[in-house]
Design an enzyme around this catalytic site. Structure first.
Site, PDB file in Angstrom:
ATOM      1  N   GLU A   1       0.752  -1.240 -12.228  1.00  0.00           N
ATOM      2  CA  GLU A   1       0.949  -0.001 -11.876  1.00  0.00           C
ATOM      3  C   GLU A   1       1.811   0.940 -13.400  1.00  0.00           C
ATOM      4  OE1 GLU A   1       1.040   0.611  -8.155  1.00  0.00           O
ATOM      5  OE2 GLU A   1      -1.192  -0.049  -8.460  1.00  0.00           O
TER       6      GLU A   1
ATOM      7  N   GLU B   1      -2.643 -11.107 -10.966  1.00  0.00           N
ATOM      8  CA  GLU B   1      -3.284  -9.639  -9.576  1.00  0.00           C
ATOM      9  C   GLU B   1      -4.333  -9.083 -10.920  1.00  0.00           C
ATOM     10  OE1 GLU B   1      -0.873  -7.745  -6.959  1.00  0.00           O
ATOM     11  OE2 GLU B   1      -0.050  -6.866  -8.834  1.00  0.00           O
TER      12      GLU B   1
ATOM     13  N   ASN C   1       3.994  -5.345  -1.563  1.00  0.00           N
ATOM     14  CA  ASN C   1       4.934  -4.520  -2.005  1.00  0.00           C
ATOM     15  C   ASN C   1       4.289  -2.626  -1.490  1.00  0.00           C
ATOM     16  OD1 ASN C   1       5.132  -2.269  -4.019  1.00  0.00           O
ATOM     17  ND2 ASN C   1       3.548  -3.064  -5.556  1.00  0.00           N
ATOM     18  N   TRP C   2       5.450  -1.561  -1.153  1.00  0.00           N
ATOM     19  CA  TRP C   2       5.033  -1.103  -0.392  1.00  0.00           C
ATOM     20  C   TRP C   2       4.601   0.207  -1.342  1.00  0.00           C
ATOM     21  CZ3 TRP C   2       9.481  -0.221   3.976  1.00  0.00           C
ATOM     22  CH2 TRP C   2       9.108  -1.507   4.934  1.00  0.00           C
ATOM     23  N   LYS C   3       4.965   0.179  -2.493  1.00  0.00           N
ATOM     24  CA  LYS C   3       4.962   1.363  -3.706  1.00  0.00           C
ATOM     25  C   LYS C   3       5.705   2.151  -3.059  1.00  0.00           C
ATOM     26  CE  LYS C   3       0.013  -1.293  -4.516  1.00  0.00           C
ATOM     27  NZ  LYS C   3      -1.044  -0.906  -5.352  1.00  0.00           N
TER      28      LYS C   3
ATOM     29  N   SER D   1      -6.133  -6.338  -3.311  1.00  0.00           N
ATOM     30  CA  SER D   1      -7.615  -6.073  -1.771  1.00  0.00           C
ATOM     31  C   SER D   1      -6.815  -7.666  -1.387  1.00  0.00           C
ATOM     32  CB  SER D   1      -8.582  -5.555  -1.627  1.00  0.00           C
ATOM     33  OG  SER D   1      -8.221  -4.306  -3.342  1.00  0.00           O
TER      34      SER D   1
ATOM     35  N   HIS E   1       4.646  -4.616 -12.900  1.00  0.00           N
ATOM     36  CA  HIS E   1       3.114  -4.128 -11.904  1.00  0.00           C
ATOM     37  C   HIS E   1       2.423  -3.693 -12.681  1.00  0.00           C
ATOM     38  CE1 HIS E   1       1.575  -2.526  -9.059  1.00  0.00           C
ATOM     39  NE2 HIS E   1       1.340  -3.411  -8.210  1.00  0.00           N
TER      40      HIS E   1
ATOM     41  N   GLY F   1      -6.115  -2.212  -5.152  1.00  0.00           N
ATOM     42  CA  GLY F   1      -6.584  -1.109  -4.198  1.00  0.00           C
ATOM     43  C   GLY F   1      -7.266  -0.776  -4.611  1.00  0.00           C
TER      44      GLY F   1
ATOM     45  N   GLY G   1      -0.382  -5.397  -1.315  1.00  0.00           N
ATOM     46  CA  GLY G   1      -0.401  -4.043  -1.411  1.00  0.00           C
ATOM     47  C   GLY G   1      -0.602  -3.113   0.024  1.00  0.00           C
ATOM     48  N   GLY G   2      -1.429  -2.769   0.260  1.00  0.00           N
ATOM     49  CA  GLY G   2      -1.863  -1.689   0.641  1.00  0.00           C
ATOM     50  C   GLY G   2      -2.179  -2.003   2.791  1.00  0.00           C
TER      51      GLY G   2
HETATM   52  C1  PEP Z   1      -0.639  -4.987  -5.436  1.00  0.00           C
HETATM   53  O1  PEP Z   1      -0.346  -3.487  -5.434  1.00  0.00           O
HETATM   54  O2  PEP Z   1       0.389  -5.110  -5.849  1.00  0.00           O
HETATM   55  C2  PEP Z   1      -1.144  -4.895  -4.653  1.00  0.00           C
HETATM   56  C3  PEP Z   1      -2.326  -6.324  -4.507  1.00  0.00           C
HETATM   57  O3  PEP Z   1      -1.916  -3.743  -3.744  1.00  0.00           O
HETATM   58  P1  PEP Z   1      -3.476  -3.794  -3.318  1.00  0.00           P
HETATM   59  O4  PEP Z   1      -3.452  -5.414  -1.544  1.00  0.00           O
HETATM   60  O5  PEP Z   1      -3.385  -2.826  -2.516  1.00  0.00           O
HETATM   61  O6  PEP Z   1      -4.489  -4.217  -3.742  1.00  0.00           O
END
Ligand code: PEP
Length: 252
Positions: free
Chosen positions: A97, A167, A8-10, A212, A95, A173, A233-234
């Site tokens: 967010e 999640e 997920n590049w956000k 994470s 998600h 994040g 994500g990151g």
């Molecule tokens: C996400 O945005 O779905 C996610 C898991 O982010 P991160 O890996 O950065 O925690």
């Protein structure tokens, strides 16, 4: 059981950064474990170049959001049939967010899941508790309600087309990660919820861990028997880190 790693590049990258990352992943993918389905979810403006860029590779392209209606006067929105017509095969939905910053409720998320399935797109359904809910010991109750409200109306055939991503909100994040035991415990719980719709459903739906997940903890997290890969994500913004997580999924 299928193994899936989705990135997920956000709201990150520009055209050239997106092009470079896609090209690096495509170049490396042939040397990666074939048993892992790899999905990238770039922002809307880069979906067309992503679909074009992954052609001939086994990488699939997902969107990060869609509208629940098939079409209409909804300025700024993008529908599931539009995504399908562009060659997008999956879409994140629910998600945290989107829930937190855009007020998305389980009811709305359920409508989006339905719209995606009708368009032939795989919903990657995200659920997970907040820190205070875990501290209060309510995490199973919260995830159970999210699963029921968003997916409860689907029949087994529809459910089998869904991917679930657990999640924990406090891990997204933040650099905090669920322990491998905490992840496996919740994934087993989600598997049980899926099993109430039949063994076929429980055995078909991959349950991904997100929060994470990084190269240095992926192998441990993916070792849980009910953890079928990750939503990243990151670490999905960096080709080396994302590829290393895909390898960890392949070895699990
Ligand atoms: C996400 O945005 O779905 C996610 C898991 O982010 P991160 O890996 O950065 O925690």
């Amino acid at each position: 059981m299928r193994k899936v790693v989705a990135g997920n590049w956000k709201m990150h990258k520009d055209r050239s950064g997106a092009t470079d990352l896609i090209a690096t992943l495509v170049a490396a993918k042939s040397g990666l474990p074939s048993g892992v389905e790899v999905i990238i979810a770039p922002p809307f403006p880069f979906l067309a170049l992503a679909v074009e860029g992954v052609k001939g590779s086994a990488i699939a392209v997902a969107a990060q959001n869609c509208h629940q209606a098939a079409q209409g006067a909804y300025t700024g929105e993008v529908s599931a049939p539009m995504l399908a017509s562009m060659g997008v095969s999956a879409c994140l939905v629910g998600h945290s967010e989107r829930r937190e910053y855009f007020g998305e409720t389980d009811l709305l998320v359920a409508q989006k899941v339905k719209a995606l399935l009708e368009a032939g797109i795989t919903p990657i359904y995200c659920c997970g508790e907040k820190q205070e809910e875990r501290t209060a010991g309510r995490h199973f109750e919260v995830v159970s309600a999210q699963m029921k409200d968003a997916l409860g109306a689907l029949d087994p055939e529809q459910l089998m087309k869904v991917v679930v991503a657990y999640e924990p909100v406090w891990a997204i994040g933040t650099g905090l990660t669920a322990t491998a035991a905490e992840a496996q415990e919740m994934h087993a719980f989600i598997r049980g919820l899926l099993r109430s719709h039949g063994n076929d459903v429980a055995n078909a739906v991959p349950v991904l861990y997100g929060g994470s997940c990084k190269p240095d903890n992926a192998a441990e997290l993916f070792a849980g028997p009910d953890v079928n890969g990750g939503l990243i994500g990151g670490a999905a913004l960096d080709a080396d880190q994302f590829l290393s997580i895909i390898r960890a999924a392949g070895d699990s």
